[in-house]
Design a protein around this motif. Structure first.
Motif, PDB file in Angstrom:
ATOM      1  N   VAL A 147      -5.183   4.633  -4.927  1.00  9.17           N
ATOM      2  CA  VAL A 147      -4.857   4.100  -6.074  1.00  9.17           C
ATOM      3  C   VAL A 147      -6.060   3.511  -6.574  1.00  9.17           C
ATOM      4  N   TYR A 148      -6.483   3.901  -7.723  1.00  9.44           N
ATOM      5  CA  TYR A 148      -7.714   3.334  -8.476  1.00  9.44           C
ATOM      6  C   TYR A 148      -7.420   2.489  -9.644  1.00  9.44           C
ATOM      7  N   ASP A 149      -7.791   1.288  -9.677  1.00 12.14           N
ATOM      8  CA  ASP A 149      -7.482   0.303 -10.389  1.00 12.14           C
ATOM      9  C   ASP A 149      -8.289   0.235 -11.642  1.00 12.14           C
ATOM     10  N   GLU A 150      -7.872   0.698 -12.969  1.00 13.88           N
ATOM     11  CA  GLU A 150      -8.573   0.596 -13.965  1.00 13.88           C
ATOM     12  C   GLU A 150      -9.078  -0.668 -14.684  1.00 13.88           C
ATOM     13  N   ALA A 151      -8.347  -1.782 -14.203  1.00 15.45           N
ATOM     14  CA  ALA A 151      -8.728  -3.082 -14.852  1.00 15.45           C
ATOM     15  C   ALA A 151     -10.005  -3.702 -14.109  1.00 15.45           C
ATOM     16  N   PHE A 175      -4.084   6.780 -10.527  1.00 19.48           N
ATOM     17  CA  PHE A 175      -4.881   5.827 -11.412  1.00 19.48           C
ATOM     18  C   PHE A 175      -4.079   4.783 -12.115  1.00 19.48           C
ATOM     19  N   LEU A 176      -4.378   3.662 -11.769  1.00 20.67           N
ATOM     20  CA  LEU A 176      -3.455   2.578 -12.706  1.00 20.67           C
ATOM     21  C   LEU A 176      -4.179   1.999 -13.676  1.00 20.67           C
ATOM     22  N   THR A 177      -3.554   2.278 -14.886  1.00 23.44           N
ATOM     23  CA  THR A 177      -4.166   1.933 -16.025  1.00 23.44           C
ATOM     24  C   THR A 177      -3.823   0.609 -16.270  1.00 23.44           C
ATOM     25  N   VAL A 178      -4.814  -0.144 -17.381  1.00 18.85           N
ATOM     26  CA  VAL A 178      -4.414  -1.371 -17.543  1.00 18.85           C
ATOM     27  C   VAL A 178      -3.233  -1.770 -18.269  1.00 18.85           C
ATOM     28  N   ASP A 179      -2.609  -1.002 -18.699  1.00 17.73           N
ATOM     29  CA  ASP A 179      -1.204  -1.088 -19.261  1.00 17.73           C
ATOM     30  C   ASP A 179      -0.195  -0.902 -17.966  1.00 17.73           C
ATOM     31  N   GLY A 180      -0.752  -0.653 -17.002  1.00 13.97           N
ATOM     32  CA  GLY A 180       0.267  -0.860 -15.974  1.00 13.97           C
ATOM     33  C   GLY A 180       0.788   0.673 -15.480  1.00 13.97           C
ATOM     34  N   LYS A 181       0.246   1.660 -16.208  1.00 17.25           N
ATOM     35  CA  LYS A 181       1.026   3.150 -16.057  1.00 17.25           C
ATOM     36  C   LYS A 181       0.365   3.685 -14.762  1.00 17.25           C
ATOM     37  N   PHE A 186      -4.466  -6.026  -3.381  1.00 18.83           N
ATOM     38  CA  PHE A 186      -3.724  -4.674  -3.693  1.00 18.83           C
ATOM     39  C   PHE A 186      -2.598  -5.019  -4.479  1.00 18.83           C
ATOM     40  N   ASN A 187      -2.319  -4.028  -5.316  1.00 23.47           N
ATOM     41  CA  ASN A 187      -0.983  -4.098  -6.057  1.00 23.47           C
ATOM     42  C   ASN A 187       0.221  -3.617  -5.185  1.00 23.47           C
ATOM     43  N   LYS A 188       0.975  -4.661  -4.499  1.00 22.22           N
ATOM     44  CA  LYS A 188       2.057  -4.207  -3.493  1.00 22.22           C
ATOM     45  C   LYS A 188       3.145  -3.275  -4.216  1.00 22.22           C
ATOM     46  N   ALA A 189       3.457  -4.135  -5.327  1.00 24.87           N
ATOM     47  CA  ALA A 189       4.542  -3.537  -6.321  1.00 24.87           C
ATOM     48  C   ALA A 189       4.335  -1.972  -6.329  1.00 24.87           C
ATOM     49  N   VAL A 190       3.294  -1.722  -6.937  1.00 25.37           N
ATOM     50  CA  VAL A 190       2.807  -0.076  -7.335  1.00 25.37           C
ATOM     51  C   VAL A 190       2.766   0.777  -6.215  1.00 25.37           C
ATOM     52  N   ILE A 191       2.329   0.062  -4.960  1.00 25.97           N
ATOM     53  CA  ILE A 191       2.103   0.681  -3.950  1.00 25.97           C
ATOM     54  C   ILE A 191       3.172   1.027  -3.218  1.00 25.97           C
ATOM     55  N   LEU A 192       4.224   0.312  -3.069  1.00 25.62           N
ATOM     56  CA  LEU A 192       5.525   0.688  -2.679  1.00 25.62           C
ATOM     57  C   LEU A 192       6.326   1.553  -3.395  1.00 25.62           C
ATOM     58  N   GLU A 193       6.183   1.371  -4.672  1.00 23.42           N
ATOM     59  CA  GLU A 193       6.827   2.411  -5.477  1.00 23.42           C
ATOM     60  C   GLU A 193       6.215   3.740  -5.361  1.00 23.42           C
ATOM     61  N   GLN A 194       4.907   3.970  -5.350  1.00 22.97           N
ATOM     62  CA  GLN A 194       4.486   5.287  -5.289  1.00 22.97           C
ATOM     63  C   GLN A 194       4.707   5.686  -3.647  1.00 22.97           C
ATOM     64  N   ALA A 195       4.811   4.901  -2.671  1.00 24.26           N
ATOM     65  CA  ALA A 195       4.973   5.437  -1.311  1.00 24.26           C
ATOM     66  C   ALA A 195       6.411   6.259  -1.264  1.00 24.26           C
TER      67      ALA A 195
END
Ligand SMILES: *Cc1c(COP(=O)(O)O)cnc(C)c1O
Length: 407
Positions: A23-27, A398-404, A6-15
């Motif tokens: 979080v659904y990962d488009e990639a 939704f985590l896009t392939v561009d990291g958004k 899982f994408n730790k940085a994204v999860i901590l930011e959203q938390a």
């Protein structure tokens, strides 16, 4: 224990903003789609929307060329919205209402689920002055594992369908142009799937012979499973796809008009999703440590359901999509500490049923920390009773392939 990514940085930011969220990962979705599209020559894929109809997921999957396996009128409309062509929106579900048929008949390919429904479709088509080209769902005289049929609420028994062909041919406002069978989900044995597909090709040729004209599609349903348990060996889709592609090439050499479809929900999105929930409280009672999380049973119901099922019967048989197996979901703790602790993971609802794991060892959690659960992309948010207890429901990100990150 963690064994999943899982994408730790994204999860901590959203938390910082949410106590519970998917979080659904488009990639991951795009990679799974590419695996299917790249390995099964001659097969078109239909995405089973009921597994996860999140708008961004649909944009990626339907926008990426998959058709839609619609299980309701609303799902038909989502496919239409995404500009999926009529031939690639297959509406197959038991118990369609007259309203469903009236609304869907001109924008999707209806797959009749019963003898009566063929007649109701004929009636609606007549009232609209058209000839509906439809499929029929067959309940075949075989399963994944044997050569006998079984009682099912889905489709028309093979024997009844054979007997009905002459009457269907006499209908003025319906033309049957395709066949659908969906026998089982979540199969991890490639040999079993190949045996099933082989029987499907034979079934299609049998019915084509009875109809006396070339059919346009054969929808072989789903079956492609994903590895839930840490010990599950994933299907080798390169190998399976190669063999299926060769079978389809043979089949299409004899039956050039018949497009072969495979439906899949969970393979596309199941492993793209994680569920994240924050520790709201922590306590010790009679020697047990309880970690109280936001929205477990009411946010991601399947781990709680799994716990309940196995409390009755440790080796319960799967009941998809509600229950897969005892260890189908893994838990990760987003903490720095390396200290381990044996805990019960429970939720914040006023019911003792709200427990996801008992006596498991995890890195030591404190209030405010985040717990991540695996395999949360399919049959997850959609199955969860989010209205129960009027809690603030989890966000679906939704985590896009561009990291958004898109809400
Ligand atoms: C639910 C369903 C599927 C999808 O099954 P997965 O295991 O998610 O791939 C496919 N076809 C039909 C008819 C279904 O009901």
């Amino acid at each position: 224990m963690n064994g999943f990514e899982f994408n730790k940085a994204v999860i901590l930011e959203q938390a910082k903003d949410f106590n519970s969220f998917y979080v659904y990962d488009e990639a991951v979705i795009l990679a799974n789609m590419a695996t299917l599209a790249g390995n099964f020559a001659g097969v078109e894929f239909l995405y089973s929307l009921k597994t996860n109809p999140h708008a961004e997921v649909l944009k990626t999957v339907l926008g990426g060329g998959f058709g839609g396996d619609a299980a309701s009128l609303n799902e038909v409309k989502m496919c239409v919205e995404a500009a999926v062509p009529k031939a690639k929106i297959q509406y197959s579900a038991p118990g369609k209402s007259m309203f469903d048929i009236e609304e869907a008949i001109e924008v999707s390919t209806l797959v009749a689920d019963s003898l009566g429904e063929v007649l109701r479709i004929n009636e609606v088509a007549k009232s609209k002055g058209l000839v509906a080209e439809i499929g029929v769902r067959i309940n075949p005289d075989f399963t994944f594992y044997g050569d006998e049929g079984m009682a099912a609420k889905f489709g028309i028994d093979e024997e009844q369908a054979v007997a009905a062909v002459a009457a269907w041919l006499a209908l003025d406002n319906v033309k049957i142009v395709g066949l659908h069978v969906h026998s089982k989900s979540q199969e991890l044995d490639g040999g079993v799937l190949l045996g099933y597909y082989e029987k499907m090709f034979a079934l299609a040729e049998k019915f084509q012979g009875l109809f006396g004209y070339e059919l346009e599609f054969l929808n072989m349903g789903s079956g492609i499973g994903i590895n839930y348990e840490v010990s599950d060996a994933p299907l080798d889709l390169v190998e399976l796809g190669g063999k299926v592609g060769a079978m389809v090439a043979d089949f299409n050499a004899k039956n050039p008009k018949m497009q072969v479809y495979i439906e899949t929900g969970r393979y596309v999105v199941g492993k793209s999703g994680v569920y994240c929930t924050k520790v709201l409280d922590k306590k010790v009672s009679h020697g047990k440590t309880f970690v109280i999380l936001a929205n477990t049973l009411n946010g991601f119901v399947r781990p709680s359901l799994g716990k309940m099922v196995t409390s009755y019967k440790a080796d319960a048989i799967p009941c998809e999509p509600l229950y897969t197996s005892a260890g189908a979901f893994q838990f990760g703790a987003l903490v720095e500490s390396a200290d381990l602790e044996v805990v019960n993971l429970v939720g914040n609802l006023c019911t003792g049923a709200d427990i996801v794991a008992a006596d498991i060892e995890l890195p030591k959690l404190e209030v405010g920390d985040v717990v991540v659960m695996s395999n949360a992309g399919s049959y997850a948010a959609v199955l969860s009773p989010m209205q129960f207890s009027s809690q603030i429901p989890p966000a679906q990100l939704f985590l896009t392939v561009d990291g958004k990150v898109v809400l």
